[in-house]
Each structure stands twice: as C-alpha cells, then as structure tokens.
Design an enzyme around this catalytic site. Structure first.
Site, PDB file in Angstrom:
ATOM      1  N   GLU A 107       0.882  -1.186   0.000  1.00 30.43           N
ATOM      2  CA  GLU A 107       0.000   0.000   0.000  1.00 30.43           C
ATOM      3  C   GLU A 107       0.907   1.219   0.000  1.00 30.43           C
ATOM      4  OE1 GLU A 107      -3.173   0.029  -0.269  1.00 30.43           O
ATOM      5  OE2 GLU A 107      -3.818  -1.966   0.337  1.00 30.43           O
TER       6      GLU A 107
ATOM      7  N   CYS B 241      -2.218   9.271   2.176  1.00 29.47           N
ATOM      8  CA  CYS B 241      -1.887   8.619   0.903  1.00 29.47           C
ATOM      9  C   CYS B 241      -2.923   9.016  -0.145  1.00 29.47           C
ATOM     10  CB  CYS B 241      -1.832   7.115   1.073  1.00 29.47           C
ATOM     11  SG  CYS B 241      -3.289   6.457   1.876  1.00 29.47           S
TER      12      CYS B 241
HETATM   13  P1  NAD Z   1       8.209   5.291   4.735  1.00 28.93           P
HETATM   14  O1  NAD Z   1       8.278   4.537   3.474  1.00 28.93           O
HETATM   15  O2  NAD Z   1       9.314   6.197   5.084  1.00 28.93           O
HETATM   16  O3  NAD Z   1       8.086   4.278   5.985  1.00 28.93           O
HETATM   17  C1  NAD Z   1       7.009   3.377   6.114  1.00 28.93           C
HETATM   18  C2  NAD Z   1       7.417   2.205   6.989  1.00 28.93           C
HETATM   19  O4  NAD Z   1       8.359   1.392   6.278  1.00 28.93           O
HETATM   20  C3  NAD Z   1       8.110   2.591   8.299  1.00 28.93           C
HETATM   21  O5  NAD Z   1       7.654   1.749   9.311  1.00 28.93           O
HETATM   22  C4  NAD Z   1       9.588   2.343   7.979  1.00 28.93           C
HETATM   23  O6  NAD Z   1      10.366   2.059   9.120  1.00 28.93           O
HETATM   24  C5  NAD Z   1       9.492   1.133   7.073  1.00 28.93           C
HETATM   25  N1  NAD Z   1      10.623   0.921   6.147  1.00 28.93           N
HETATM   26  C6  NAD Z   1      11.320   1.855   5.459  1.00 28.93           C
HETATM   27  N2  NAD Z   1      12.227   1.261   4.655  1.00 28.93           N
HETATM   28  C7  NAD Z   1      12.085  -0.082   4.821  1.00 28.93           C
HETATM   29  C8  NAD Z   1      12.728  -1.230   4.267  1.00 28.93           C
HETATM   30  N3  NAD Z   1      13.695  -1.113   3.376  1.00 28.93           N
HETATM   31  N4  NAD Z   1      12.324  -2.446   4.660  1.00 28.93           N
HETATM   32  C9  NAD Z   1      11.327  -2.591   5.569  1.00 28.93           C
HETATM   33  N5  NAD Z   1      10.687  -1.548   6.137  1.00 28.93           N
HETATM   34  C10 NAD Z   1      11.059  -0.308   5.772  1.00 28.93           C
HETATM   35  O7  NAD Z   1       6.818   6.072   4.717  1.00 28.93           O
HETATM   36  P2  NAD Z   1       6.263   7.198   5.715  1.00 28.93           P
HETATM   37  O8  NAD Z   1       6.989   8.468   5.490  1.00 28.93           O
HETATM   38  O9  NAD Z   1       6.145   6.657   7.105  1.00 28.93           O
HETATM   39  O10 NAD Z   1       4.742   7.335   5.176  1.00 28.93           O
HETATM   40  C11 NAD Z   1       4.367   8.104   4.081  1.00 28.93           C
HETATM   41  C12 NAD Z   1       4.178   7.272   2.832  1.00 28.93           C
HETATM   42  O11 NAD Z   1       3.271   6.203   3.065  1.00 28.93           O
HETATM   43  C13 NAD Z   1       3.556   8.069   1.701  1.00 28.93           C
HETATM   44  O12 NAD Z   1       4.204   7.732   0.508  1.00 28.93           O
HETATM   45  C14 NAD Z   1       2.112   7.618   1.685  1.00 28.93           C
HETATM   46  O13 NAD Z   1       1.441   7.798   0.462  1.00 28.93           O
HETATM   47  C15 NAD Z   1       2.264   6.174   2.041  1.00 28.93           C
HETATM   48  N6  NAD Z   1       1.021   5.606   2.555  1.00 28.93           N
HETATM   49  C16 NAD Z   1       0.296   4.774   1.746  1.00 28.93           C
HETATM   50  C17 NAD Z   1      -0.918   4.266   2.190  1.00 28.93           C
HETATM   51  C18 NAD Z   1      -1.759   3.369   1.314  1.00 28.93           C
HETATM   52  O14 NAD Z   1      -2.635   2.723   1.838  1.00 28.93           O
HETATM   53  N7  NAD Z   1      -1.532   3.306   0.017  1.00 28.93           N
HETATM   54  C19 NAD Z   1      -1.388   4.579   3.479  1.00 28.93           C
HETATM   55  C20 NAD Z   1      -0.613   5.413   4.281  1.00 28.93           C
HETATM   56  C21 NAD Z   1       0.599   5.920   3.804  1.00 28.93           C
END
Ligand code: NAD
Length: 502
Positions: free
Chosen positions: A259, A293
């Site tokens: 997601e 998102c």
């Molecule tokens: P992010 O990608 O920085 O982090 C999200 C999560 O992933 C965190 O828990 C982080 O620790 C983890 N993470 C990061 N790199 C990783 C890796 N290599 N392996 C495993 N885990 C890893 O995102 P953010 O800044 O917390 O959130 C914002 C983003 O999330 C935006 O792009 C937004 O659109 C998206 N989002 C999407 C949805 C959806 O349902 N499509 C919902 C909410 C947020």
C-alpha cells in the site's frame, strides 16, 4: 497530559511485546510531538535477539490460534473493538499529539479501527469457499481457506493505528498471528494499542504472541522482510520502501500486500456542482496537512470554470486556521517533522524551476512545531515534480479542454491510488468509471479522493503497489486457498478421461 497516563504511556516504554526481562533493549528512540517539537517519551528499539524471541512466541501462539474456531476468534476481535470504544478519546488525542492530524481526524482514525473490528467480527462467520461440480462421477470438489501463519505488518506514520487494524483485525479472524512494526515516527501509538490488545488477550487466557509488536526503523523492517518464517508482509509506506520490500520478499517467494504512495487527482468538469467540488478539494488537499496517501494533489479543472475555482480556493485558503491540532476550530495541524517541511520547500522551488507558479502559501510558520501554510500552484502535468508524490499540502492546479484530455492527464502519472470526478453529467461520470476512465484502485464521482470507507477494498494500482486491504473480499489475501476433491465412489476415474490401467 492525562491521556498519556490513561493509556499507560510512561517516560520510557518497552517497544517489544513478549520481550523477556533479560533481553531489555539497549537502544531507544524518542517520540516528539510535531505540535511544538517537544519530546514526549522514549521507546525501546527491538534487538535482533528480542526479534527472534517474538517470532518464536508468534509461532507458538499460531498453534493455538489457528485451531480456535473462526467465530471465536471473531469474539476476541469484538472485545478489542469494545476496548477501543472505551479508549477512543485518549487514543484519538495520542494520534493527534504524536502524528499532528487534528483531533477530529484523530478520533476518526480510532473510529476506523472500531469499524474494522465490527466488520471483521461479521467476516469471521463468512469466509466462504466455493463448491464445484466435478467432471468425475461420485466426486465432490470444493475449496477452503486456511490461515497463512505469521503476518508481518509494517506501517507508515500518517495512519499510526488504523492501518494496523485494517490488516490485523482481518488477518486475526482468518487465524493468523501478527507482528507489527509501526513507524519509528509514531512509536507511542503502537505501544498504546499493544497494551489494549494485550489486556484483551490476557482476560481471555490467550497468549500475547497472537498480536506482537516490534519497534525500530527500516532495520527491523528488513529483518521481517527477509524472514522466511513470515509468509506474508503487508507494507504501507513510500514507493521507495515498497520497491525494496517487494524485491526482498519476492526473492524468497513470500507474499506481499503493498500500500504505497498516491498522486491523486480530482477532475472538476464544467458540469460540476462547484461548491461541492471545492469543499471536497479543500478537505482532500489540506486535511492531515496533505499527509494522507489519498490526499488530493492534482486538480484538473475545465477551462470554463478554471478562474472561478482558482479564486474561490485562494479565498478559502486565506481563512484556513492553522495551529495546535488539539484545539477545537483548527483545520490544519503541523507536518510530521523538519524533513517534511524541507521536502515541501524543495518541491516549491522545483515548481518554479520547471516553469510553474506558486500562487498561494507554502511558507513555514514562525512558531514552535512544524507548521506550514498550505500551498496552491499552477503547473503542467508533465513536470517532474508533479509526477512525484510530495507528502505535503501542495495542490497543483491544471486546466483542460476536453474530457479525453482530462482523463489522459489524470492517468498520466505512475501512481494509481485514488481518483475523483465532479460532474452532474451522467455520461461523463460513467465514462470516468469505465474501462477507459480512471486507472486507479479507487474512483469516485462527486466525492473527493480521501476518506475511504472500510467496507470497500482499499488500495491502488501501478506504483501504488496493487495491494487491497480492509473490506470486500480483501480477507482472501491473508489466507491460503486449498482445493479439495473427495472421491466417495468405488472406482478411480482420472480427470480429462485419461485411461491408465495398471
Ligand atoms: P516510509 O516509506 O518512510 O516508511 C514506512 C514504513 O516502512 C516505516 O515503518 C519504515 O520504518 C518502514 N521501512 C522503510 N524502509 C524499509 C525497508 N527497506 N524495509 C522494511 N521496512 C522499511 O513512509 P512514511 O513516510 O512513514 O509514510 C508516508 C508514505 O506512506 C507516503 O508515501 C504515503 O502515500 C504512504 N502511505 C500509503 C498508504 C496506502 O494505503 N496506500 C497509506 C498510508 C501511507
């Protein structure tokens, strides 16, 4: 802060469930409130040793949970829903205080958890498999659905509790056990939820290993994605993160639900109810300070109403109350941190560099916390910066002449999460929803891009990752399908009429 006490949040909090005493975390992360930048508390980071212990506890709990009848699993989820109702206000406040969305949205996020609990309780009695007619006589064919085992949930900061519940509540009634790694930017929300869930499990004499918590940054996430003991990883976050997670899990042939980011647009046609369209646009663009998102990022406006929409938006933006998200009357709270503000400032510069124009706002406010004035910019769809998701309240205005052009612009980005058209023209509306229309996972008419209901399947196409969560038949992604054929006759006919006499 009374709500922190009510939720059992202390100055230093363990970030690992079922963590043994002798395995205490050596490292901690601090949680800061974006409302004024002050530190709230610290949370222990899960060590590798603790992580392995959690996985072992989850494996043990799976043996109990998978053999618990699904409606009984539903009963536990019902009780979790009841506890969430009890703690709705303090939880809503914590979401607001730690993440920065306004209190109404904080409460809404907790309500979403309650709603998904109710949905999952019903689902626990409705995990239907099909029965097929066998081509062989005296044979019965059917399919059934079994749990997968451990479901790893990695979530983002902007929905610090709801995204966990979309996954965990459905996965739980399916018979799975969960390991959750929340965002390192909102660890206290995860700690508070874990406490509530652990209480329900204890009251029912069930192991805490059914719902587990680990805390840390991408390192802990990577342990999960590399771990063959976790058959399914549901990851919510940026496209960059999703590409890494997808690759790692695919290399061990595991399953993923991804997601990821969106670049959502509203088309305002010349046939729109403009007042409705503008209200939906403002909520979509500035709600959660542009950090959903599903936030509205692009507004594709018919040339005949362009100036009218632009002027109306400018005058609304001038009157938006920005400030402490816990205060009643505030419409826009802070961004999550300084990095988010820097990314926004950078995007605003890029807009101008590519030939666009920032026509309103964008500047950080001169006060404690991470407040900005939401921005409006006139751009063209092909600009590199418009093609990206900047996780900030910047709304891009673009004009179009024909419906074909509007749909082409709409689909002309790599992301495919949420989409919307405002029109009172039935033909135009149906066209937007038809196969030649929006290419997104969510397509709405006369409703904005954000604020989905839990009853539908939630998720997006293209670089948004293709995952579906929450309602409809999303439960199937948390289960393995088994096709069963029962021969109740006294001969052994082969399928396709094959003759194989021995
Ligand atoms: P992010 O990608 O920085 O982090 C999200 C999560 O992933 C965190 O828990 C982080 O620790 C983890 N993470 C990061 N790199 C990783 C890796 N290599 N392996 C495993 N885990 C890893 O995102 P953010 O800044 O917390 O959130 C914002 C983003 O999330 C935006 O792009 C937004 O659109 C998206 N989002 C999407 C949805 C959806 O349902 N499509 C919902 C909410 C947020």
């Amino acid at each position: 802060m009374e709500f922190l006490k009510t939720l059992g949040i202390e100055g230093i909090n363990p970030g690992t469930s079922t963590g043994r005493k002798h395995m205490e975390s050596k490292e901690t992360i601090s949680s800061y409130t974006p409302t004024d930048g002050e530190r709230i508390a610290t949370v222990g980071v899960t060590s590798r040793e603790q992580y392995d212990h959690v996985v072992e506890e989850a494996q043990k709990a799976f043996e109990i949970w998978k053999n618990t009848p699904a409606p009984e699993r539903g009963e536990i989820v019902r009780q979790i829903g009841q506890k969430l109702r009890e703690f709705k206000e303090p939880l809503g406040k914590l979401v607001t205080y730690e993440m920065g969305k306004i209190y109404q949205e904080g409460l809404g996020e907790v309500q979403e958890m309650i709603d998904i609990c109710d949905f999952a309780v019903g689902q626990s009695r409705m995990m239907y498999g099909k029965t097929m007619h066998s081509e062989r006589p005296q044979h019965r064919m059917y399919e059934q659905w079994h749990p997968l085992g451990i479901v790893g949930i990695i979530s983002a900061f902007n929905f610090p509790v709801a995204v966990w519940s979309w996954n965990a509540m459905i996965a739980a009634v399916c018979g799975n056990v969960m390991i959750w790694k929340g965002s390192e930017k909102t660890p206290l929300c995860a700690v508070a939820i874990q406490k509530i869930v652990a209480k329900v499990l204890k009251e029912n004499d069930l192991p805490e290993g059914i719902f587990n918590l680990v805390t840390g940054d991408h390192q802990v996430g990577e342990w999960m994605t590399e771990d063959e003991r976790i058959p399914l990883i549901s990851a919510t976050g940026s496209i960059r993160m999703g590409k890494e997670v997808g690759k790692t899990v695919a290399s061990r042939l595991g399953k993923t639900i991804l997601e990821l980011g969106g670049n959502n647009a509203i088309i305002i046609s010349e046939n729109a109810d403009l007042e409705m369209a503008i209200r939906a646009t403002v909520f979509g663009a500035v709600g959660t300070c542009g950090q959903r998102c599903t936030s509205t990022r692009r507004l594709i406006i018919h040339e005949s109403v362009y100036d009218q929409v632009k002027e109306r938006l400018m005058s609304i933006y001038e009157n938006i109350t920005i400030g402490d998200p816990l205060e009643e009357g505030t419409l826009v709270g802070p961004m999550i941190d300084q990095d988010a503000i820097d990314a926004m400032q950078n995007a605003l510069k890029e807009i101008e560099k590519e030939g666009g124009k920032v026509i309103y706002g964008g500047e950080p406010l001169d006060e404690d916390g991470f407040y900005v004035r939401p921005a409006l910019a006139e751009v063209e769809n092909h600009y590199n910066i418009v093609q990206e998701e900047t996780f900030a309240p910047i709304l891009y205005l673009m004009r179009y002449k024909t419906t074909e052009e509007a749909i082409e612009m709409h689909n002309g980005v790599k992301q495919g999460l949420s989409s919307s058209m405002f029109t009172l023209n039935m033909r135009e509306a149906e066209r937007f929803l038809s196969v030649g229309g929006s290419d997104c996972g969510i397509a709405n008419i006369n409703i904005g891009t954000s604020g989905a209901e839990i009853g539908g399947a939630f998720g997006g196409e293209k670089e948004t990752g293709g995952g579906r969560e929450s309602g409809s038949d999303s439960w199937k992604a948390y289960m393995r399908r088994q096709t069963n054929t029962m021969n109740w006759g006294d001969s052994l006919p082969l399928a396709q009429g094959i003759d194989f006499d021995v």
